[in-house]
Design a protein around this motif. Structure first.
Motif, PDB file in Angstrom:
ATOM      1  N   SER A  88       0.802  -1.236   0.000  1.00  0.00           N
ATOM      2  CA  SER A  88       0.000   0.000   0.000  1.00  0.00           C
ATOM      3  C   SER A  88       0.835   1.286   0.000  1.00  0.00           C
ATOM      4  CB  SER A  88      -1.034   0.004   1.115  1.00  0.00           C
ATOM      5  OG  SER A  88      -0.428   0.177   2.348  1.00  0.00           O
ATOM      6  N   PRO A  89       2.016   1.340   0.645  1.00  0.00           N
ATOM      7  CA  PRO A  89       2.779   2.603   0.561  1.00  0.00           C
ATOM      8  C   PRO A  89       3.394   2.822  -0.822  1.00  0.00           C
ATOM      9  CG  PRO A  89       3.547   1.207   2.380  1.00  0.00           C
ATOM     10  CD  PRO A  89       2.664   0.369   1.524  1.00  0.00           C
ATOM     11  N   LEU A  90       3.413   1.780  -1.648  1.00  0.00           N
ATOM     12  CA  LEU A  90       4.122   1.851  -2.937  1.00  0.00           C
ATOM     13  C   LEU A  90       3.228   2.151  -4.120  1.00  0.00           C
ATOM     14  CD1 LEU A  90       6.198  -1.425  -2.418  1.00  0.00           C
ATOM     15  CD2 LEU A  90       6.877   0.912  -1.848  1.00  0.00           C
ATOM     16  N   VAL A  91       1.899   2.067  -3.916  1.00  0.00           N
ATOM     17  CA  VAL A  91       0.965   2.199  -5.037  1.00  0.00           C
ATOM     18  C   VAL A  91      -0.073   3.285  -4.738  1.00  0.00           C
ATOM     19  CG1 VAL A  91       1.261  -0.222  -5.705  1.00  0.00           C
ATOM     20  CG2 VAL A  91      -0.605   0.416  -4.146  1.00  0.00           C
ATOM     21  N   LYS A  92      -0.846   3.614  -5.751  1.00  0.00           N
ATOM     22  CA  LYS A  92      -1.880   4.644  -5.551  1.00  0.00           C
ATOM     23  C   LYS A  92      -3.024   4.097  -4.693  1.00  0.00           C
ATOM     24  CE  LYS A  92      -4.795   7.831  -8.078  1.00  0.00           C
ATOM     25  NZ  LYS A  92      -5.292   8.238  -9.392  1.00  0.00           N
ATOM     26  N   GLU A  93      -3.504   2.912  -5.071  1.00  0.00           N
ATOM     27  CA  GLU A  93      -4.643   2.296  -4.377  1.00  0.00           C
ATOM     28  C   GLU A  93      -4.519   0.784  -4.449  1.00  0.00           C
ATOM     29  OE1 GLU A  93      -6.868   4.066  -2.245  1.00  0.00           O
ATOM     30  OE2 GLU A  93      -7.640   5.086  -4.018  1.00  0.00           O
ATOM     31  N   VAL A  94      -4.907   0.121  -3.370  1.00  0.00           N
ATOM     32  CA  VAL A  94      -4.913  -1.344  -3.409  1.00  0.00           C
ATOM     33  C   VAL A  94      -6.173  -1.853  -2.726  1.00  0.00           C
ATOM     34  CG1 VAL A  94      -3.387  -1.467  -1.373  1.00  0.00           C
ATOM     35  CG2 VAL A  94      -3.682  -3.473  -2.818  1.00  0.00           C
ATOM     36  N   ILE A  95      -6.802  -2.825  -3.385  1.00  0.00           N
ATOM     37  CA  ILE A  95      -8.020  -3.426  -2.850  1.00  0.00           C
ATOM     38  C   ILE A  95      -7.763  -4.911  -2.621  1.00  0.00           C
ATOM     39  CG2 ILE A  95     -10.435  -4.007  -3.354  1.00  0.00           C
ATOM     40  CD1 ILE A  95     -10.519  -1.446  -5.081  1.00  0.00           C
ATOM     41  N   GLY A  96      -8.112  -5.392  -1.438  1.00  0.00           N
ATOM     42  CA  GLY A  96      -7.993  -6.811  -1.133  1.00  0.00           C
ATOM     43  C   GLY A  96      -9.362  -7.455  -1.234  1.00  0.00           C
ATOM     44  N   LEU A  97      -9.475  -8.500  -2.034  1.00  0.00           N
ATOM     45  CA  LEU A  97     -10.748  -9.196  -2.212  1.00  0.00           C
ATOM     46  C   LEU A  97     -10.611 -10.614  -1.675  1.00  0.00           C
ATOM     47  CD1 LEU A  97     -12.974  -9.215  -5.363  1.00  0.00           C
ATOM     48  CD2 LEU A  97     -12.189 -11.385  -4.405  1.00  0.00           C
ATOM     49  N   ASP A  98     -11.589 -11.025  -0.877  1.00  0.00           N
ATOM     50  CA  ASP A  98     -11.541 -12.397  -0.352  1.00  0.00           C
ATOM     51  C   ASP A  98     -12.950 -12.898  -0.074  1.00  0.00           C
ATOM     52  OD1 ASP A  98      -8.963 -14.065   0.917  1.00  0.00           O
ATOM     53  OD2 ASP A  98     -10.934 -14.739   1.611  1.00  0.00           O
ATOM     54  N   ASP A 133      -6.170   4.078   5.534  1.00  0.00           N
ATOM     55  CA  ASP A 133      -5.882   4.919   4.362  1.00  0.00           C
ATOM     56  C   ASP A 133      -6.335   4.302   3.037  1.00  0.00           C
ATOM     57  OD1 ASP A 133      -4.855   6.593   6.196  1.00  0.00           O
ATOM     58  OD2 ASP A 133      -2.805   5.907   5.952  1.00  0.00           O
ATOM     59  N   ASN A 134      -5.338   3.955   2.206  1.00  0.00           N
ATOM     60  CA  ASN A 134      -5.681   3.488   0.865  1.00  0.00           C
ATOM     61  C   ASN A 134      -5.864   1.968   0.790  1.00  0.00           C
ATOM     62  OD1 ASN A 134      -3.036   2.922   1.302  1.00  0.00           O
ATOM     63  ND2 ASN A 134      -2.354   3.414  -0.772  1.00  0.00           N
ATOM     64  N   LYS A 135      -6.132   1.334   1.941  1.00  0.00           N
ATOM     65  CA  LYS A 135      -6.375  -0.099   1.925  1.00  0.00           C
ATOM     66  C   LYS A 135      -7.869  -0.349   2.038  1.00  0.00           C
ATOM     67  CE  LYS A 135      -2.359  -0.450   4.729  1.00  0.00           C
ATOM     68  NZ  LYS A 135      -2.014  -0.524   6.135  1.00  0.00           N
ATOM     69  N   TYR A 136      -8.410  -1.082   1.086  1.00  0.00           N
ATOM     70  CA  TYR A 136      -9.820  -1.417   1.110  1.00  0.00           C
ATOM     71  C   TYR A 136      -9.967  -2.908   0.942  1.00  0.00           C
ATOM     72  CZ  TYR A 136     -10.279   3.541   0.150  1.00  0.00           C
ATOM     73  OH  TYR A 136     -10.178   4.888   0.217  1.00  0.00           O
ATOM     74  N   PHE A 137     -10.971  -3.445   1.618  1.00  0.00           N
ATOM     75  CA  PHE A 137     -11.200  -4.874   1.513  1.00  0.00           C
ATOM     76  C   PHE A 137     -12.646  -5.129   1.087  1.00  0.00           C
ATOM     77  CE2 PHE A 137      -7.611  -4.387   4.298  1.00  0.00           C
ATOM     78  CZ  PHE A 137      -6.759  -5.395   3.872  1.00  0.00           C
ATOM     79  N   ILE A 138     -12.819  -6.130   0.226  1.00  0.00           N
ATOM     80  CA  ILE A 138     -14.135  -6.502  -0.278  1.00  0.00           C
ATOM     81  C   ILE A 138     -14.330  -7.989  -0.052  1.00  0.00           C
ATOM     82  CG2 ILE A 138     -15.572  -6.741  -2.349  1.00  0.00           C
ATOM     83  CD1 ILE A 138     -13.930  -4.544  -3.641  1.00  0.00           C
ATOM     84  N   ARG A 139     -15.511  -8.347   0.492  1.00  0.00           N
ATOM     85  CA  ARG A 139     -15.802  -9.781   0.614  1.00  0.00           C
ATOM     86  C   ARG A 139     -16.591 -10.223  -0.608  1.00  0.00           C
ATOM     87  NH1 ARG A 139     -18.918 -14.014   2.452  1.00  0.00           N
ATOM     88  NH2 ARG A 139     -20.789 -12.808   2.852  1.00  0.00           N
ATOM     89  N   ARG A 140     -15.981 -11.053  -1.400  1.00  0.00           N
ATOM     90  CA  ARG A 140     -16.610 -11.504  -2.645  1.00  0.00           C
ATOM     91  C   ARG A 140     -15.923 -12.782  -3.133  1.00  0.00           C
ATOM     92  NH1 ARG A 140     -19.442  -8.290  -6.660  1.00  0.00           N
ATOM     93  NH2 ARG A 140     -19.595  -6.682  -5.083  1.00  0.00           N
ATOM     94  N   ASP A 141     -16.680 -13.624  -3.798  1.00  0.00           N
ATOM     95  CA  ASP A 141     -16.107 -14.805  -4.456  1.00  0.00           C
ATOM     96  C   ASP A 141     -15.691 -14.375  -5.854  1.00  0.00           C
ATOM     97  OD1 ASP A 141     -15.686 -17.200  -5.853  1.00  0.00           O
ATOM     98  OD2 ASP A 141     -17.169 -18.270  -4.635  1.00  0.00           O
ATOM     99  N   ILE A 142     -14.422 -14.540  -6.187  1.00  0.00           N
ATOM    100  CA  ILE A 142     -13.925 -14.066  -7.477  1.00  0.00           C
ATOM    101  C   ILE A 142     -14.578 -14.809  -8.641  1.00  0.00           C
ATOM    102  CG2 ILE A 142     -11.928 -15.629  -7.621  1.00  0.00           C
ATOM    103  CD1 ILE A 142     -12.091 -11.904  -8.722  1.00  0.00           C
ATOM    104  N   ARG A 143     -15.155 -15.993  -8.332  1.00  0.00           N
ATOM    105  CA  ARG A 143     -15.810 -16.742  -9.412  1.00  0.00           C
ATOM    106  C   ARG A 143     -17.122 -16.093  -9.840  1.00  0.00           C
ATOM    107  NH1 ARG A 143     -15.511 -22.348  -6.334  1.00  0.00           N
ATOM    108  NH2 ARG A 143     -16.205 -20.864  -4.759  1.00  0.00           N
ATOM    109  N   GLU A 144     -17.646 -15.192  -8.984  1.00  0.00           N
ATOM    110  CA  GLU A 144     -18.837 -14.444  -9.386  1.00  0.00           C
ATOM    111  C   GLU A 144     -18.361 -13.247 -10.190  1.00  0.00           C
ATOM    112  OE1 GLU A 144     -20.646 -13.393  -5.710  1.00  0.00           O
ATOM    113  OE2 GLU A 144     -20.980 -15.482  -5.159  1.00  0.00           O
TER     114      GLU A 144
END
Ligand SMILES: C[S@@+](CC[C@H](N)C(=O)[O-])C[C@H]1O[C@@H](n2cnc3c(N)ncnc32)[C@H](O)[C@@H]1O
Length: 99
Positions: free
Chosen positions: A56-66, A79-90
């Motif tokens: 996250s300190p190295l990039v503009k934005e990062v999203i974690g999906l799980d 800050d620029n860390k966001y997390f989303i709960r989702r199945d990537i197969r959807e």
């Protein structure tokens, strides 16, 4: 054991794993990624967000999906860390126009 149960069990001690606390592994990952301050990054299967935190300190934005709520609950939000709960197969991306 179903997937939810499996990751619930693993989430409890995941952040104590050797590699999670091994700087050399994280540094190697960062070198391989060649991240830039303009990058928008999607970390699929982010788990407890180890990689999200590292880059996250190295990039503009990062999203974690799980898909696992339990794994995500062991991550920290900042800050620029966001997390989303989702199945990537959807499908999460909409294609508005085929080229
Ligand atoms: C071994 S953990 C790796 C976590 C993290 N990438 C790391 O290196 O610490 C794998 C993760 O992938 C997630 N996962 C598995 N299948 C998934 C799916 N279909 N969609 C989203 N996440 C998934 C699991 O919930 C788990 O947190």
């Amino acid at each position: 054991m179903n997937q939810n149960k499996f990751w619930k069990t693993r989430s409890e001690k995941y952040n104590n794993l050797k590699w999670v606390n091994d700087d050399s592994y994280i540094r190697a990952f960062i070198r391989a990624g060649g991240f830039k301050k303009t990058d928008l990054v999607l970390d699929v299967g982010t788990g407890t967000g180890v990689i999200v935190h590292a880059i996250s300190p190295l990039v503009k934005e990062v999203i974690g999906l799980d898909v696992s709520r339990d794994m995500l609950e062991h991550s920290n939000w900042k800050d620029n860390k966001y997390f989303i709960r989702r199945d990537i197969r959807e499908s999460i991306f909409h294609i508005s126009k085929r080229i």
